[in-house]
Scaffold this motif. Structure first.
Motif, mmCIF file in Angstrom:
data_model
loop_
_atom_site.group_PDB
_atom_site.id
_atom_site.type_symbol
_atom_site.label_atom_id
_atom_site.label_comp_id
_atom_site.label_asym_id
_atom_site.label_seq_id
_atom_site.Cartn_x
_atom_site.Cartn_y
_atom_site.Cartn_z
ATOM 1 N N THR A 90 47.456 44.952 33.066
ATOM 2 C CA THR A 90 46.905 43.640 33.410
ATOM 3 C C THR A 90 47.137 42.649 32.269
ATOM 4 O O THR A 90 47.482 41.494 32.500
ATOM 5 C CB THR A 90 45.401 43.764 33.729
ATOM 6 N N LEU A 134 46.126 40.271 38.405
ATOM 7 C CA LEU A 134 45.291 41.459 38.187
ATOM 8 C C LEU A 134 45.947 42.718 38.748
ATOM 9 O O LEU A 134 45.396 43.811 38.646
ATOM 10 C CB LEU A 134 43.915 41.261 38.824
ATOM 11 N N MET A 162 40.500 34.814 31.300
ATOM 12 C CA MET A 162 41.530 35.724 30.788
ATOM 13 C C MET A 162 41.932 35.364 29.362
ATOM 14 O O MET A 162 42.267 36.242 28.567
ATOM 15 C CB MET A 162 42.756 35.698 31.710
ATOM 16 N N LEU A 221 38.772 46.872 36.802
ATOM 17 C CA LEU A 221 38.862 45.511 36.275
ATOM 18 C C LEU A 221 37.556 44.747 36.467
ATOM 19 O O LEU A 221 37.398 43.648 35.944
ATOM 20 C CB LEU A 221 40.010 44.766 36.958
ATOM 21 N N THR A 265 38.373 40.215 32.578
ATOM 22 C CA THR A 265 38.740 40.355 33.984
ATOM 23 C C THR A 265 37.537 40.240 34.922
ATOM 24 O O THR A 265 37.681 39.795 36.054
ATOM 25 C CB THR A 265 39.433 41.712 34.233
ATOM 26 N N TYR A 323 49.336 39.267 32.575
ATOM 27 C CA TYR A 323 48.813 37.947 32.225
ATOM 28 C C TYR A 323 49.730 37.248 31.223
ATOM 29 O O TYR A 323 49.984 36.053 31.336
ATOM 30 C CB TYR A 323 47.385 38.041 31.674
ATOM 31 N N ILE A 374 37.608 37.714 37.998
ATOM 32 C CA ILE A 374 37.379 38.091 39.392
ATOM 33 C C ILE A 374 36.391 37.126 40.042
ATOM 34 O O ILE A 374 36.527 36.776 41.212
ATOM 35 C CB ILE A 374 36.874 39.555 39.484
#
Length: 467
Positions: A48, A408, A361, A295, A367, A52, A371
């Motif tokens: 992840t 993600l 992020m 996550l 994370t 990113y 979300i």
RNA sequence: GGCGAGUUAGCCAAGUGGUAAGGCGUGGGUCUGCAACACCCUGAUCGUCGGUUCAAAUCCGUCACUCGCCUCCA
């Protein structure tokens, strides 16, 4: 962008060595069995991180090894009466399958320890030449006290290590000048795989491989070195000692460590009987759910695993999937091609969630917060998107959610699998019954569909299959 | 013994000085033939005690509990 650096115990602004590029090394698993869900955590977290960085426009050089020579592999090979590479090759293949199912991108390079022995011998030789290593009876040791910064990553004081843990001191292996010294090369025992080296026919110690592979594929100094928190000491500490002594330069600028995945607040272990492989979980859940679950907490916090939590994660993820599904259908059936001024404004408004996502992020890959931004976007979409909207608008929303999910590593787009003719006919028959207000028959058909594993729902646009 | 982390609603989990995001679950409601989806409403003063501050979940100290590393381990 800020990253928590184990080395400095602080969040630090990320400054790459080379502008626009990131070099990252993540310690991979020892392949003596199917990987367990604990192994999956760093894979998912750092995949992840990588995604990113890529999203932010960096070119990421991501290296993750497979340790394919090790006591456990040799033991398993002996049990099965095969060569150890049979074992390692088998579990590398299985691991790659699991990784794919968890939507983990293949590394730029997945080096194998056994293919890098030459480099290891070279580095050990180099360390010996510089006085950081010494050999006795074919075994080569690292002279820990010679390296000034030893303990700087794990914040351990060499003298505390000795005073505090007498067991090690007393038990110290024969031949070591100092109990803190660790093995760089050891002679083979009967039936073990071995390579020719100046000191003996044998194999490398546990720590040297990562130093060598990082150097070979990423250079003497890398941006980020990552792994599970249990590797901080001694593995990463020893890597630093090896690499910095051998290369004469700083090994890694940022050290990232994920916390453990626990089962009922306890470490997973075979003896406690709370041991799950990724394969076990895949029998019951789509591994996307496992990924989403992991996550949902910050990577530096311990995370508890349980069936109940997986169910919750499944329901949460479904909320996103349903929203995407709806948008998809609306977009497909929309007949309005021109986007209105109001819609444009709404899309601009929705862009705020993208910024929220980035902000989360940027703060050490939060994370869990990221979300939340996706859920905000989902709610926005659920509230605003209707069949009255233009295609452009609907696709715009869809792409926004899709993009954030993909960062993600979650793929919210439904798999295009057409329903069978039988199912289509049943749905048609049910709608016929509904028109005729024969609801008993309609319900009966729905039950038939359920038996076939097909769940349907009625929307304004017609009957659709949920999964 | 040494080093370190944590303690936020039923569950999970963000939040490091200005009176608590989000998700799951629960209960109620709207929509629906029903169901599902969705939407609206529904819940905590942040382990203990004390301190600093105009102001603390957020800083300092205390106690308690949990956990990790110090040995192969993601």
């Amino acid at each position: 962008m800020k990253i928590y650096n184990t080395l400095t115990k602080q969040k630090q602004e990320f400054i790459p060595i080379k502008e626009g590029e990131v070099s990252m090394y993540v310690c991979g698993p020892t392949v003596y069995n199917l990987i367990h869900i604990g192994n999956a955590r760093p894979m998912i977290c750092f995949d992840t991180v990588r995604r990113y960085f890529t999203y932010k426009g960096y070119k990421v050089n991501f290296v993750s090894n497979f340790t394919d020579v090790d006591d456990k592999i040799i033991k398993k090979a002996m049990e099965e009466g095969v060569e150890s590479d049979v074992i390692s090759e088998r579990y590398i293949a299985e691991c790659k399958k699991d990784m794919e199912a968890m939507n983990i991108l293949p590394a730029t390079v997945h080096p194998l320890a056994t293919k890098e022995i030459g480099g290891m011998i070279q580095m050990i030789q180099n360390l010996e030449d510089k006085g950081y290593a010494y050999s006795k009876d074919g075994t080569v040791y690292y002279r820990t006290r010679k390296f000034q910064g030893y303990g700087k990553l794990s914040k351990k004081n060499i003298d505390d290590l000795e005073a505090g843990h007498r067991d090690i001191k007393v038990r110290g292996e024969d031949g070591k000048d100092d109990p803190l010294d660790f093995v760089l090369w050891k002679p083979k025992k009967q039936n073990e795989p071995y390579w020719d080296a100046p000191w003996s026919k044998g194999r490398p110690g546990w720590h040297i491989e990562c130093s060598v592979m990082a150097k070979r594929y990423l250079g003497d100094t890398i941006d980020i070195h990552a792994g599970g928190e249990d590797l901080v000491f001694p593995h990463h500490e020893n890597e630093i000692a090896q690499s910095e002594a051998a290369n004469g330069s700083e090994f890694a600028h940022y050290w990232m460590h994920n916390a453990f995945l626990n089962i009922n607040n306890q470490k997973m272990s075979k003896s406690l009987g709370n041991f799950f492989t990724v394969r076990d979980i895949s029998e019951k859940y789509d591994l996307q759910i496992l990924r989403f679950f992991m996550l949902s907490a910050h990577y530096r916090n311990p995370l508890n695993f349980s069936e109940e939590l997986m169910e919750a994660a499944k329901n949460s993820l479904n909320r996103i999937l349903t929203a995407v599904d709806n948008l998809n259908r609306l977009a497909q059936t929309s007949t309005i091609s021109e986007i209105s001024a109001e819609e444009k404004e709404q899309l601009d408004q929705a862009d705020r969630y993208r910024l929220d996502f980035e902000q989360a992020m940027d703060d050490d890959f939060n994370t869990a917060d990221a979300i939340t931004a996706i859920f905000d976007l989902v709610k926005f979409s659920n509230t605003n998107a209707t069949s009255e909207n233009s295609k452009v608008y609907l696709v715009g929303l869809l792409e926004k959610i899709n993009m954030l999910c993909n960062i993600l590593g979650v793929d919210p787009m439904p798999k295009e699998v057409g329903p069978s003719e039988e199912v289509v006919n049943l749905i048609f028959a049910r709608n016929q019954a509904r028109k005729e207000k024969d609801f008993a028959k309609a319900d009966e058909i729905r039950n038939q569909l359920l038996d076939l594993g097909v769940t349907i729902k009625d929307t304004r646009e017609g009957t659709v299959i949920v999964k």
